[in-house]
Design a protein around this motif. Sequence first.
Motif, PDB file in Angstrom:
ATOM      1  N   THR A  18      -0.011  -0.773  -3.129  1.00 32.51           N
ATOM      2  CA  THR A  18       0.085  -2.042  -2.402  1.00 32.51           C
ATOM      3  C   THR A  18       0.998  -3.011  -3.135  1.00 32.51           C
ATOM      4  OG1 THR A  18      -1.830  -2.949  -3.565  1.00 32.51           O
ATOM      5  CG2 THR A  18      -2.247  -1.830  -1.464  1.00 32.51           C
ATOM      6  N   LEU A  19       1.417  -4.018  -2.410  1.00 35.38           N
ATOM      7  CA  LEU A  19       2.146  -5.137  -2.983  1.00 35.38           C
ATOM      8  C   LEU A  19       1.331  -6.409  -2.760  1.00 35.38           C
ATOM      9  CD1 LEU A  19       5.900  -4.703  -1.964  1.00 35.38           C
ATOM     10  CD2 LEU A  19       4.950  -4.663  -4.261  1.00 35.38           C
ATOM     11  N   LEU A  30       3.703 -12.002  -1.132  1.00 38.12           N
ATOM     12  CA  LEU A  30       4.913 -12.563  -1.732  1.00 38.12           C
ATOM     13  C   LEU A  30       5.487 -13.708  -0.896  1.00 38.12           C
ATOM     14  CD1 LEU A  30       6.655  -9.243  -2.873  1.00 38.12           C
ATOM     15  CD2 LEU A  30       5.164 -10.753  -4.198  1.00 38.12           C
ATOM     16  N   LEU A  35      11.877  -2.066  -5.147  1.00 42.72           N
ATOM     17  CA  LEU A  35      10.715  -1.310  -5.617  1.00 42.72           C
ATOM     18  C   LEU A  35      10.761   0.044  -4.913  1.00 42.72           C
ATOM     19  CD1 LEU A  35       8.255  -1.660  -7.459  1.00 42.72           C
ATOM     20  CD2 LEU A  35       6.956  -2.423  -5.479  1.00 42.72           C
ATOM     21  N   GLN A  73       4.443 -12.822  -7.587  1.00 43.00           N
ATOM     22  CA  GLN A  73       4.502 -13.888  -6.587  1.00 43.00           C
ATOM     23  C   GLN A  73       4.876 -15.234  -7.175  1.00 43.00           C
ATOM     24  OE1 GLN A  73       1.955 -12.141  -7.579  1.00 43.00           O
ATOM     25  NE2 GLN A  73       0.062 -13.348  -7.777  1.00 43.00           N
ATOM     26  N   MET A 133       1.907   3.714  -0.187  1.00 46.56           N
ATOM     27  CA  MET A 133       2.101   2.434   0.478  1.00 46.56           C
ATOM     28  C   MET A 133       2.554   2.640   1.915  1.00 46.56           C
ATOM     29  SD  MET A 133       4.550  -0.760  -0.651  1.00 46.56           S
ATOM     30  CE  MET A 133       3.906  -0.720  -2.318  1.00 46.56           C
ATOM     31  N   ILE A 170      11.680  -1.519  -0.201  1.00 47.82           N
ATOM     32  CA  ILE A 170      10.406  -0.832  -0.452  1.00 47.82           C
ATOM     33  C   ILE A 170      10.540   0.559   0.147  1.00 47.82           C
ATOM     34  CG2 ILE A 170       7.902  -0.945  -0.217  1.00 47.82           C
ATOM     35  CD1 ILE A 170       8.243  -3.867   0.646  1.00 47.82           C
ATOM     36  N   ILE A 210       2.193   3.644  -6.736  1.00 52.09           N
ATOM     37  CA  ILE A 210       1.910   2.276  -6.288  1.00 52.09           C
ATOM     38  C   ILE A 210       1.447   2.297  -4.836  1.00 52.09           C
ATOM     39  CG2 ILE A 210       2.911   0.011  -5.834  1.00 52.09           C
ATOM     40  CD1 ILE A 210       4.676   0.337  -8.220  1.00 52.09           C
ATOM     41  N   TYR A 231       0.898   0.119 -10.728  1.00 55.88           N
ATOM     42  CA  TYR A 231       0.769  -1.178 -10.059  1.00 55.88           C
ATOM     43  C   TYR A 231       2.078  -1.944 -10.168  1.00 55.88           C
ATOM     44  CZ  TYR A 231      -4.066   0.091 -11.106  1.00 55.88           C
ATOM     45  OH  TYR A 231      -5.248   0.767 -11.233  1.00 55.88           O
ATOM     46  N   PRO A 232       2.372  -2.775  -9.203  1.00 54.79           N
ATOM     47  CA  PRO A 232       3.520  -3.679  -9.366  1.00 54.79           C
ATOM     48  C   PRO A 232       3.184  -4.692 -10.452  1.00 54.79           C
ATOM     49  CG  PRO A 232       2.270  -4.245  -7.402  1.00 54.79           C
ATOM     50  CD  PRO A 232       1.684  -2.979  -7.915  1.00 54.79           C
ATOM     51  N   SER A 247       2.596  -6.262   6.902  1.00 56.42           N
ATOM     52  CA  SER A 247       2.166  -7.343   6.015  1.00 56.42           C
ATOM     53  C   SER A 247       2.759  -8.663   6.515  1.00 56.42           C
ATOM     54  CB  SER A 247       2.617  -7.056   4.578  1.00 56.42           C
ATOM     55  OG  SER A 247       2.062  -5.826   4.132  1.00 56.42           O
TER      56      SER A 247
END
Length: 772
Positions: free
Chosen positions: A658-659, A662, A650, A640, A679, A673, A656, A634-635, A686
């Motif tokens: 999702t993010l 932000l 990242l 945020q 992802m 990314i 991982i 996970y991030p 997004s």
Amino acid sequence: MKAWLLQQLRQNVDMSRFVGRGPDVDSLVDKLCNPSLDTEYVTSNSLSVVAITGFGGIGKSRLAKNVFEDKRVTDTFSQRIWIVVSEDFNIVKMLLKILEYVEMNGKEIASCSEVAVRKLKEKLEGQRYLLVLDDVWNTHQGLWNAMKSSLESIGGSKDSMILVTTRDKVVAHTMHASSTHELPELSKDDSWSLFKQVAFANKSPENISMLETTGEEIVRKCKGNPLAIKTIGGILQTKQHSYEWENIEQSELWDLLQDDETGILPSLKLSYKSTIICHLRKDWLRFNWMNATGCMTLPPLWVSDGGFQISELGCLPHVSGFLGISGLEVIKSKQDAEATNISEKSRLNKLGLMWNRDNDWVKQEEVLDGLKPNRNLRLLIIYGYGGEKFPSWIMRMDAVYSLIKIINLINCRRCQKLPTLGNLPSLEELEIRDMDRLEHIGAELYCNAEILTEDASSSSNFGVLYFPSLKKLQLCGLWNLREWGEPCSGVRSSRSFFPSLEELVIEDCPELTTTPNNFPSLTKLTVINNTSGLPVLNILDNESSLACLKNLHIDNVVELISLSQKLPEYCTSLQTLQIDRCKKLTCLPERLSKLVSLELLHICFCSGLESLPNLSSLASLRRLHIFQNDNLKYPPEGLQCCTSLEELWLSICSKIETLPDLTALTRLTILCIRGMPKMMSQSPDSDWIYSLPCLQVLHIGRYDQLDHFPDISPLLKITSLKNLLLYGWKNQDTLRRCNNCKLLILRAWNVFQIGPETFHLSSNWSFLGARS
């Protein structure tokens, strides 16, 4: 260092001679004065950059100077400004240099960039100006963007231009150069013409005829490099005999490849070595010297089969400043070394002693013993010494050398014991490097055995400091060092050590397990290539060593599993935390968010790391780099809330998916990314990405798992976006239109047939082809 070497050579070379560059001048003048006629020129409201590239010494600065002084340029530009940038790309300094150049009288002084910009605006607004940035090394996109923004706010006319000289093509890309002029080597004929002007000056026709054949071979080896030709030619200008020319032509330095680090050709290294240090070979030297103002200097010292012996150095009593002697393996005895009378040269305060071969360690011990310097010494470098022990004048330096500030003991591979240095009151920097047989650093480093014995049996002498002024300590390449101890466990309460140490580097000491841990002034700690991790844990477990720490860099510490929980509790001044290649690291301190001063968090190649602590309170965090941590799921939570964040990388964290949203990261200028297959199984849609008001650089991809390349046109809603880097795609037929971005770079693609037309590019941005 790399720029400085060439600067030192240029200072001693006549740079006025200019051969074979007429077409280059004409081409550059046209690009600067008539940019609309340049096929590479892109119409824009921003400043245009033209770059001159080429390897070191090829003549970039000289060419730029001729362009700068060309009448067509002086007639076109109402203001012309020239500043030398070099390796320090400091925006404030550069703006102040520009202001100083424009003012000429130097009376107006600006204290910051804003004041400098305001004053420059008063002088240059509406004017068409040419700014030359000479010798640029910066490849940091953010720095250049900030500098360009400052220049554009000055308000010169839209036809103002920037001319840049650099040896690195990446610099030209970083500065978005509209045109790049790569300066080639001089032709064979031009090289020979330039060489004759320099080397044959004041020589008779008969002498020239005798030396021409050797001269042609030397020119061939200079490979069309003007600085090399002028430098070698300048040395040969005073050489009248054919054997002197042949010695230079046959030097083994010509056989070396060009140095990738400095870009300096072997010819320049050869001339640099002859100019700066005494280089000894075959037991003989020839000194070219003059006594001008009472201080003896040693300009070009050249090796030949005749001339004075090394003992002739003893006849130069006024040598001052720095003396470096390389090739000491040719000195045969202590008597020969003593004949140099180095100990009587009171003006000599910096000494470098270098051996190139490890041939006779007994003789080397005697020679070093005979090269004892005077008590005014400030700097000592010993390199390549092959003895098993240091002579007494080094082992007991504290008895004589109270003024010395810097000591470097490098590549002394047979030595098993360090000298006593702890009582040197002025010592500020100590480097111990590449001593293969050193296994133990004990009490002898701090104080000699006799004093330790006396102290152990006495209750007096409280409050004594060891290494009272030492600010920087480097222990590097000590592959067998196991223990670094303290002065004496029995008297620790009465003594302290390293009270002023600010920087500690432990590198390539894989066996080291024991270290001191009380460093109350420590601001920077670097530990690279250590197995146990105990040195890191030991130092970070002492609250005193954490009080002032600002920079912590840990790299390839094999057995490191975790960091001390004391780190966030007592290290509130920490600004940089970098951890690389610690594959067994499983966690970071839980309360990491208490590091309120942290500006850079860099975690890379830590495959054992599964999660990161909450970062919500890191209000000062500006850069976050999370790269190739394979098991990270996970991030980090609280990402945020890091509202000061300007860079987020990242990359290649395959688990991982999702993010978080932000949107709050309104200062984010760089977002990367990539290499996140889970992802990237969906389009980059997004909504929060589009609402980042300052985003200028976006790296995104790979999209190999999708049937069609996603529509990237929504990304162009980001009006601030300048650079878009797309990673990895097989089917170029499904690429979509992309027409607002200024620069598109494709990386890790499997095809080479992609061009600007594929994306229907508009005229206000650039395409940097596909790379696989």
